[in-house]
Design an enzyme around this catalytic site. Structure first.
Site, PDB file in Angstrom:
ATOM      1  N   LYS A  92      26.556  26.350  35.319  1.00 16.42           N
ATOM      2  CA  LYS A  92      27.322  27.331  35.743  1.00 16.42           C
ATOM      3  C   LYS A  92      26.296  28.466  36.255  1.00 16.42           C
ATOM      4  O   LYS A  92      24.993  28.379  35.944  1.00 16.42           O
ATOM      5  CB  LYS A  92      27.741  28.159  34.517  1.00 16.42           C
ATOM      6  CG  LYS A  92      29.086  27.642  33.926  1.00 16.42           C
ATOM      7  CD  LYS A  92      30.462  27.433  35.184  1.00 16.42           C
ATOM      8  CE  LYS A  92      31.581  27.440  34.398  1.00 16.42           C
ATOM      9  NZ  LYS A  92      32.201  28.512  33.633  1.00 16.42           N
ATOM     10  N   CYS A 127      44.683  63.127  24.483  1.00 15.30           N
ATOM     11  CA  CYS A 127      45.160  62.458  25.938  1.00 15.30           C
ATOM     12  C   CYS A 127      44.667  63.366  27.111  1.00 15.30           C
ATOM     13  O   CYS A 127      45.061  64.334  27.253  1.00 15.30           O
ATOM     14  CB  CYS A 127      46.681  62.274  26.031  1.00 15.30           C
ATOM     15  SG  CYS A 127      47.309  61.694  27.386  1.00 15.30           S
ATOM     16  N   GLU A 166      27.232  18.807  43.290  1.00 17.14           N
ATOM     17  CA  GLU A 166      28.104  19.335  44.202  1.00 17.14           C
ATOM     18  C   GLU A 166      28.590  20.521  43.797  1.00 17.14           C
ATOM     19  O   GLU A 166      28.428  21.053  42.711  1.00 17.14           O
ATOM     20  CB  GLU A 166      29.337  18.412  44.836  1.00 17.14           C
ATOM     21  CG  GLU A 166      29.977  17.963  43.208  1.00 17.14           C
ATOM     22  CD  GLU A 166      31.094  16.933  43.674  1.00 17.14           C
ATOM     23  OE1 GLU A 166      30.850  16.073  44.284  1.00 17.14           O
ATOM     24  OE2 GLU A 166      32.186  16.796  42.850  1.00 17.14           O
ATOM     25  N   CYS A 208      48.317  64.197  28.833  1.00 16.21           N
ATOM     26  CA  CYS A 208      49.415  65.197  28.256  1.00 16.21           C
ATOM     27  C   CYS A 208      48.956  65.848  27.201  1.00 16.21           C
ATOM     28  O   CYS A 208      49.759  66.815  26.713  1.00 16.21           O
ATOM     29  CB  CYS A 208      50.633  64.169  27.585  1.00 16.21           C
ATOM     30  SG  CYS A 208      50.324  63.584  26.339  1.00 16.21           S
ATOM     31  N   CYS A 213      54.362  61.812  27.540  1.00 19.94           N
ATOM     32  CA  CYS A 213      53.091  61.439  28.412  1.00 19.94           C
ATOM     33  C   CYS A 213      53.424  60.808  29.642  1.00 19.94           C
ATOM     34  O   CYS A 213      53.902  59.738  29.922  1.00 19.94           O
ATOM     35  CB  CYS A 213      52.146  60.625  27.811  1.00 19.94           C
ATOM     36  SG  CYS A 213      50.686  60.269  28.500  1.00 19.94           S
ATOM     37  N   CYS A 230      47.057  57.462  23.046  1.00 19.02           N
ATOM     38  CA  CYS A 230      47.717  58.561  23.058  1.00 19.02           C
ATOM     39  C   CYS A 230      48.990  58.863  22.299  1.00 19.02           C
ATOM     40  O   CYS A 230      49.827  57.579  22.531  1.00 19.02           O
ATOM     41  CB  CYS A 230      48.125  59.031  24.614  1.00 19.02           C
ATOM     42  SG  CYS A 230      49.488  60.121  25.030  1.00 19.02           S
ATOM     43  N   TYR A 245      37.468  15.992  45.437  1.00 11.94           N
ATOM     44  CA  TYR A 245      36.246  15.643  44.645  1.00 11.94           C
ATOM     45  C   TYR A 245      36.679  14.499  43.708  1.00 11.94           C
ATOM     46  O   TYR A 245      35.540  14.151  43.049  1.00 11.94           O
ATOM     47  CB  TYR A 245      35.400  16.694  44.256  1.00 11.94           C
ATOM     48  CG  TYR A 245      36.073  17.674  43.156  1.00 11.94           C
ATOM     49  CD1 TYR A 245      36.655  17.175  42.098  1.00 11.94           C
ATOM     50  CD2 TYR A 245      36.587  18.995  43.551  1.00 11.94           C
ATOM     51  CE1 TYR A 245      37.507  17.810  41.386  1.00 11.94           C
ATOM     52  CE2 TYR A 245      37.254  19.846  43.074  1.00 11.94           C
ATOM     53  CZ  TYR A 245      37.803  19.353  41.718  1.00 11.94           C
ATOM     54  OH  TYR A 245      38.568  20.105  41.074  1.00 11.94           O
ATOM     55  N   ASP A 288      35.527  27.521  42.782  1.00 15.23           N
ATOM     56  CA  ASP A 288      36.102  28.484  41.798  1.00 15.23           C
ATOM     57  C   ASP A 288      37.845  28.456  42.185  1.00 15.23           C
ATOM     58  O   ASP A 288      37.987  29.423  42.791  1.00 15.23           O
ATOM     59  CB  ASP A 288      35.472  29.829  41.689  1.00 15.23           C
ATOM     60  CG  ASP A 288      35.996  30.514  40.523  1.00 15.23           C
ATOM     61  OD1 ASP A 288      37.036  29.819  39.721  1.00 15.23           O
ATOM     62  OD2 ASP A 288      35.479  31.547  40.448  1.00 15.23           O
ATOM     63  N   LYS A 324      30.720  23.645  42.457  1.00 17.33           N
ATOM     64  CA  LYS A 324      31.812  23.917  41.486  1.00 17.33           C
ATOM     65  C   LYS A 324      32.636  25.009  42.192  1.00 17.33           C
ATOM     66  O   LYS A 324      32.390  26.170  42.151  1.00 17.33           O
ATOM     67  CB  LYS A 324      31.699  24.163  40.176  1.00 17.33           C
ATOM     68  CG  LYS A 324      32.749  24.256  39.293  1.00 17.33           C
ATOM     69  CD  LYS A 324      32.352  24.328  37.780  1.00 17.33           C
ATOM     70  CE  LYS A 324      33.595  24.230  36.769  1.00 17.33           C
ATOM     71  NZ  LYS A 324      34.461  25.192  36.876  1.00 17.33           N
TER      72      LYS A 324
END
Ligand code: IVH
Length: 594
Positions: A325, A419, A126, A422, A443, A437, A237, A130, A128
């Site tokens: 899976k 960065c 059956e 900034c 920043c 950074c 189930y 999620d 699975k």
């Protein structure tokens, strides 16, 4: 993922070290997935960590840790809901990733039961689902309690929220046993998920990464009227405690569940051999993208309950069932650019900007490149054709460039040393993979991200003040620091000139801000966005110190590291030497608080 030493080459010392690291990493990702509904890595990567842990433990059984992930299921129950101890534990499933794994699973069962190839063995296959596991307790035909799986032994009482789900019967049909614990999966349909995200966006609230997170987030609401506004669904189930068992096989159980009014999955099918099961697997796999709900594999179960009973359990999973899976879905597209985003803690994160491509039914135009080292290791270049993977969840990832399609004039990607927002220097401290950074609060990117975090759902959670609003207020100079949020009252005239802000919505905003003038210490600490101080640590600190003054006093005293490291969950558990250079034997969290 980093290059790994083959298991057979590991020394005992390396194995011990790696098991400790894996226990910590798996616990962390588990907490993100189950506890915070916000995973950082794909299921496939998570499974790889668990498999590596199992493989090392198989070679070095004497090194199995007390806190080994193989001994635990899911994550500890969240603190918000009352706890429910499951009368029959809610277990998880072992995984199969290949046809061979499925054959081995069947061979193992036959060996264990001493059933030769000449005798048939009935199994069920059956989908699975999620979503998230739930246990529904009916007494004398009436639903009296609903609990999440939690860590398998103890879950959260979400009865009020479950009562908002119309697919779940409140009463059972005539003839049901006195005590029935019905188990199954709560999920959100793909269509409802898309509509919810559109609504979140319109309200300036964050997106859910996938239907599973949306379902989990919706179910784990303290306010059940929010759950009621989010369409959740259910497939039954399995079962827990039953005062009497009105069926003798899984196939009969599914029929009985349907007769009692529970939705059951229409793809369940019987089989007697690996070939049969794999045929069901392939059929379900071809239907997968057309289904209106996410599935991440196919579960095979021994049909006969007497045989299930004889097979019993190993550690946390039944011997009589396994989850096969689905592999991650892949596609090829062009890498148009590499965007460097700057996070709340200054971390630079590379994001692949892609020519939009359909990966297993979802259009993808952004993907993660993980970090600087990954880009260099894979030598991913702008303009390359790249292979992508989407593992049915979280952010898609760039797997590799297709070298045969590389343009002649392409150049290796030069990762910025400054960065992009900034211009401050961006450095890698203590051999961390992340470059950060150093601009701190000069920043703008860090400031905005901190503000967004401050008002986010699990922090101050100010109704009507989502990340988009706060970013706009910041860019217009109205909110420069979290404290400014509480001074928005003085800016009524500015607010009134903004598009979308009428008198009523301004009043609502002010009321929502006032409501959060006082909040729990745990939320407050989390909202500050201190590195290493996530929700769990914030909660541990709040529990230990009770007041902000007491915490400040402890954290600024001479013996702060010792004091903090003594606290459950702060010190020892998270002690990672390289993260705490001043005190290598102390926890990263203790350090961050200094
Ligand atoms: S049977 C004792 N059947 O997958 C075994 N589980 O990874 C009970 N799940 O915790 C589980 N679909 O939440 C079973 N058809 C299915 C399922 C299923 C989804 C979930 C369930 C379980 C998890 C294990």
């Amino acid at each position: 993922m980093m290059d790994q030493t083959p298991i057979e080459e590991l020394t005992e010392q390396q194995a011990g070290k790696e098991l400790a690291q894996l226990a910590m990493d798996i616990a962390f990702h588990n907490a993100r997935y189950h506890g915070e509904d916000d995973p950082l890595i794909s299921d496939a990567d998570f499974d790889a960590l668990v498999r590596r842990n199992t493989a090392i433990e198989e070679r070095f059984p004497e090194l199995i840790r007390k806190d080994s992930p193989s001994r635990q299921v899911g994550s500890k129950a969240s603190y918000k809901f009352a706890k429910v101890t499951h009368s029959v534990p809610m277990l998880s499933l072992g995984n199969a990733f290949s046809d061979e794994d499925v054959s081995e699973f069947l061979a193992r069962i036959r060996r264990f039961l001493n059933v030769g190839e000449d005798r048939s063995l009935a199994l069920m296959a059956e989908p699975k689902i999620d979503g998230l596991g739930i246990s529904l307790r009916y007494e004398n035909g009436t639903l009296i309690q609903a609990a999440t799986r939690g860590d398998g032994k103890e879950g959260e009482d979400v009865t009020a929220n479950i009562l908002t789900i119309s697919e779940i019967p409140r009463t059972l049909k005539e003839g049901a046993p006195d005590v029935c614990e019905i188990r199954g999966e709560i999920y959100m349909s793909k269509a409802d998920f898309a509509a919810l995200n559109a609504r979140q966006e319109a309200e300036g609230k964050p997106h859910f990464a996938n239907p599973r997170n949306a379902a989990a987030g919706s179910l784990r609401q303290l306010d059940s009227s929010i759950t009621a506004s989010r369409p959740l669904r259910f497939f039954a189930y399995a079962w827990g405690e039953m005062s009497q068992l009105p069926f003798e096989a899984h196939s009969e159980a599914l029929e009985w569940l349907a007769s009692m009014g529970f939705p059951t999955n229409p793809f369940s099918k019987g089989g007697a051999s690996a070939e049969d099961l794999l045929a069901v697997y392939r059929h379900i796999e071809t239907e997968r993208s057309a289904l209106d709900y996410d599935i991440d594999g196919v579960v095979y179960k021994v049909d006969d309950l007497a045989l299930q009973e004889r097979l019993g359990f190993v550690a946390k999973a039944p011997r009589w069932a396994i989850a096969h899976k689905f592999p991650a879905e892949k596609a090829v597209t062009v890498l148009l650019d590499i965007d460097i985003q700057v996070g709340r803690t200054g971390a630079l994160t590379p994001v692949a900007k892609l020519e939009p491509v359909n990966v297993g039914g979802v259009m993808v135009s952004n993907a993660t490149l993980h970090n600087e080292d990954e880009i260099a290791r894979k030598d991913v270049r702008i303009g390359d054709h790249v292979r992508l993977q989407r593992a049915g969840d979280v952010i898609p990832q760039v797997l590799e460039p297709l070298l045969e399609k590389r343009l002649k004039d392409s150049k290796p990607f030069a990762y910025p040393t400054h960065c992009p927002v900034c211009g401050s220097e961006a450095v890698r401290e203590n051999e961390e993979v992340v470059r950060r950074c150093t601009g701190g609060l000069i920043c703008d990117a860090q400031v905005v991200e901190r503000l967004k975090h401050f008002v986010s759902r699990r922090a101050f959670d100010i109704e009507g003040l989502g990340s988009k609003h706060i970013a706009a207020f910041h860019s217009d100079g109205m909110v420069k620091s979290p404290a400014d949020i509480f001074r928005l009252k003085d800016l009524r005239a500015d607010l009134e000139t903004r598009e979308g802000w009428g008198a009523q919505s301004i009043d609502n905003l002010y009321a929502a801000v006032e409501e959060r003038r006082t909040i729990g210490l745990d939320r407050f600490l989390f909202a500050l966005g201190i590195r290493h101080v996530g929700e769990v640590t914030a909660r541990d600190l709040a529990k230990a110190f009770e007041t902000l003054d007491a915490l400040i006093e402890a954290a600024t005293s001479e013996t702060a590291l010792e004091t903090l490291a003594e606290i459950d969950g702060i010190g020892g558990v998270v002690a990672v030497a390289e993260r705490c250079p001043q005190k290598p034997d102390r926890g990263a969290n203790a350090c961050a608080l200094r």
